[in-house]
Scaffold this active site. Sequence first.
Site, short mmCIF file in Angstrom:
data_model
loop_
_atom_site.label_atom_id
_atom_site.label_comp_id
_atom_site.label_asym_id
_atom_site.label_seq_id
_atom_site.Cartn_x
_atom_site.Cartn_y
_atom_site.Cartn_z
N LYS A 23 0.82 -1.19 0.00
CA LYS A 23 0.00 0.00 0.00
C LYS A 23 0.87 1.26 0.00
O LYS A 23 0.35 2.37 -0.19
CB LYS A 23 -0.89 0.03 1.26
CG LYS A 23 -1.72 -1.20 1.45
CD LYS A 23 -2.37 -1.19 2.84
CE LYS A 23 -2.84 -2.56 3.24
NZ LYS A 23 -3.19 -2.63 4.67
N GLY A 24 2.14 1.10 0.24
CA GLY A 24 3.04 2.24 0.48
C GLY A 24 3.13 3.25 -0.65
O GLY A 24 3.38 4.42 -0.41
N ASP A 77 7.35 2.58 -2.96
CA ASP A 77 7.54 3.58 -1.92
C ASP A 77 9.00 3.70 -1.51
O ASP A 77 9.56 4.78 -1.45
CB ASP A 77 6.65 3.28 -0.70
CG ASP A 77 6.84 1.86 -0.15
OD1 ASP A 77 7.54 1.03 -0.77
OD2 ASP A 77 6.26 1.56 0.92
N ASP A 88 14.71 -0.78 0.23
CA ASP A 88 15.52 -0.90 1.44
C ASP A 88 16.61 -1.94 1.15
O ASP A 88 17.65 -1.63 0.59
CB ASP A 88 14.58 -1.29 2.59
CG ASP A 88 15.29 -1.38 3.92
OD1 ASP A 88 16.39 -0.84 4.05
OD2 ASP A 88 14.73 -1.98 4.85
N LYS A 109 17.33 3.51 0.40
CA LYS A 109 18.35 3.47 1.47
C LYS A 109 19.55 2.73 0.93
O LYS A 109 19.70 1.54 1.15
CB LYS A 109 17.81 2.72 2.69
CG LYS A 109 16.66 3.37 3.42
CD LYS A 109 16.27 2.50 4.61
CE LYS A 109 14.93 2.85 5.18
NZ LYS A 109 14.46 1.88 6.18
N PHE A 129 14.27 3.92 9.89
CA PHE A 129 12.91 3.51 9.54
C PHE A 129 12.05 4.76 9.42
O PHE A 129 12.00 5.59 10.32
CB PHE A 129 12.33 2.55 10.58
CG PHE A 129 11.10 1.84 10.06
CD1 PHE A 129 11.22 0.69 9.30
CD2 PHE A 129 9.84 2.36 10.29
CE1 PHE A 129 10.10 0.06 8.78
CE2 PHE A 129 8.70 1.73 9.77
CZ PHE A 129 8.84 0.58 9.02
N VAL A 130 11.39 4.90 8.26
CA VAL A 130 10.63 6.13 8.01
C VAL A 130 9.13 5.86 7.85
O VAL A 130 8.72 4.76 7.48
CB VAL A 130 11.17 6.87 6.76
CG1 VAL A 130 12.58 7.39 7.01
CG2 VAL A 130 11.15 5.97 5.53
N ASP A 159 4.22 3.17 6.28
CA ASP A 159 3.59 2.90 7.57
C ASP A 159 4.56 2.29 8.58
O ASP A 159 5.60 1.77 8.23
CB ASP A 159 2.46 1.89 7.39
CG ASP A 159 2.99 0.49 7.11
OD1 ASP A 159 3.74 0.32 6.12
OD2 ASP A 159 2.70 -0.44 7.90
N ARG A 204 0.45 6.47 7.56
CA ARG A 204 0.51 6.62 6.10
C ARG A 204 0.04 8.00 5.68
O ARG A 204 0.44 8.52 4.64
CB ARG A 204 -0.37 5.57 5.41
CG ARG A 204 0.11 4.15 5.57
CD ARG A 204 -0.65 3.22 4.62
NE ARG A 204 -0.54 1.82 4.99
CZ ARG A 204 0.47 1.02 4.64
NH1 ARG A 204 1.47 1.50 3.95
NH2 ARG A 204 0.49 -0.24 5.01
P1 IMP Z 1 13.03 -4.34 1.01
O1 IMP Z 1 12.58 -5.67 0.49
O2 IMP Z 1 13.97 -4.49 2.18
O3 IMP Z 1 13.61 -3.44 -0.06
O4 IMP Z 1 11.77 -3.62 1.66
C1 IMP Z 1 10.64 -3.42 0.93
C2 IMP Z 1 9.43 -3.01 1.70
O5 IMP Z 1 9.64 -2.92 3.11
C3 IMP Z 1 9.04 -1.62 1.24
O6 IMP Z 1 8.29 -1.67 0.05
C4 IMP Z 1 8.27 -1.13 2.45
O7 IMP Z 1 6.92 -1.55 2.40
C5 IMP Z 1 8.96 -1.78 3.62
N1 IMP Z 1 9.94 -0.84 4.23
C6 IMP Z 1 11.29 -0.87 4.12
N2 IMP Z 1 11.85 0.14 4.79
C7 IMP Z 1 10.82 0.85 5.32
C8 IMP Z 1 10.76 2.05 6.14
O8 IMP Z 1 11.75 2.70 6.51
N3 IMP Z 1 9.49 2.47 6.47
C9 IMP Z 1 8.36 1.82 6.09
N4 IMP Z 1 8.38 0.71 5.34
C10 IMP Z 1 9.60 0.22 4.96
MG MG Z 2 5.05 -1.67 4.51
#
Ligand code: IMP
Ligand code: MG
Length: 179
Positions: free
Chosen positions: A45-46, A102, A105, A133, A154-155, A161, A167
Site C-alpha cells: 500500500k506504500g 515507496d 531498502d 536506502k 525507519f521512516v 507505515d 501513512r
Molecule cells: P526491502 O525488500 O527491504 O527493499 O523492503 C521493501 C518493503 O519494506 C518496502 O516496500 C516497504 O513496504 C517496507 N519498508 C522498508 N523500509 C521501510 C521504512 O523505513 N518504512 C516503512 N516501510 C519500509
Molecule cells: Mg510496509
Amino acid sequence: MSDPAIGEILVPEDKLAARVKELAAQISEDYADTTNGLLLIGVLKGALFFIADLMRELKVPCEVDFMAVSSYGSATHSSGVVRIIKDLDLPLENRDVLIVEDIVDSGLTLQYLVRNLKSREPRSLEVCTLLSKPSRRPEAADVKYVGFEIPDRFVIGYGLDHMERYRNLRYVAALEQQG
Ligand code: IMP
Ligand code: MG
C-alpha cells in the site's frame, strides 16, 4: 499530528511535491515515444500517494494497475521471501511498464518483483522509487528513477507505515523507536 513516535522530518511536503514533478517530467520525456502508453504498477500500500501524485503530473498516455505483496519478516526488516497478495488485472505483454515503489531498502522485494514481471514479457520494464536506502545494499539496485536517497532509518508518512499507521502524514519522518 502530535505523536511521540513521529521523529525528525526527513522530507517535508514541499520537497516531495517538487521532486515528484521533476520525476514526472523526466519520465514524460523518456516515454515520449511510447507506442501504447505507459503502464504504471503501484506496489500497495506504500506507493499509494506517490503514484497518485506522480501520475497526475505525467504528460504521456498512461494506465495504472496495482499489486500487493507481503514480505515475510519482522515489522521493520524484510526477509526477501515475497508472497503475492493481489496480482495485476492487466496483461504486461508488449507494454512499457514502470514499477512504482515507496522505498527500496534491502532491495529484496524489488528483486522478486522485477523477476516476476519480466517473465510476463513487457516491452520494457523500469523502476521508480520515492525513497532509497543505498547504505543497506551491497550493490546498486537496478532502479532508474529515485526520488530521495535517505539514511538507514525507519521512516513513516506519505504512504509509508509502521504497523499500518502514519501513512496519512504529508511528509516523510523518521520513526522514533520507543521502549
Ligand atoms: P526491502 O525488500 O527491504 O527493499 O523492503 C521493501 C518493503 O519494506 C518496502 O516496500 C516497504 O513496504 C517496507 N519498508 C522498508 N523500509 C521501510 C521504512 O523505513 N518504512 C516503512 N516501510 C519500509
Ligand atoms: Mg510496509
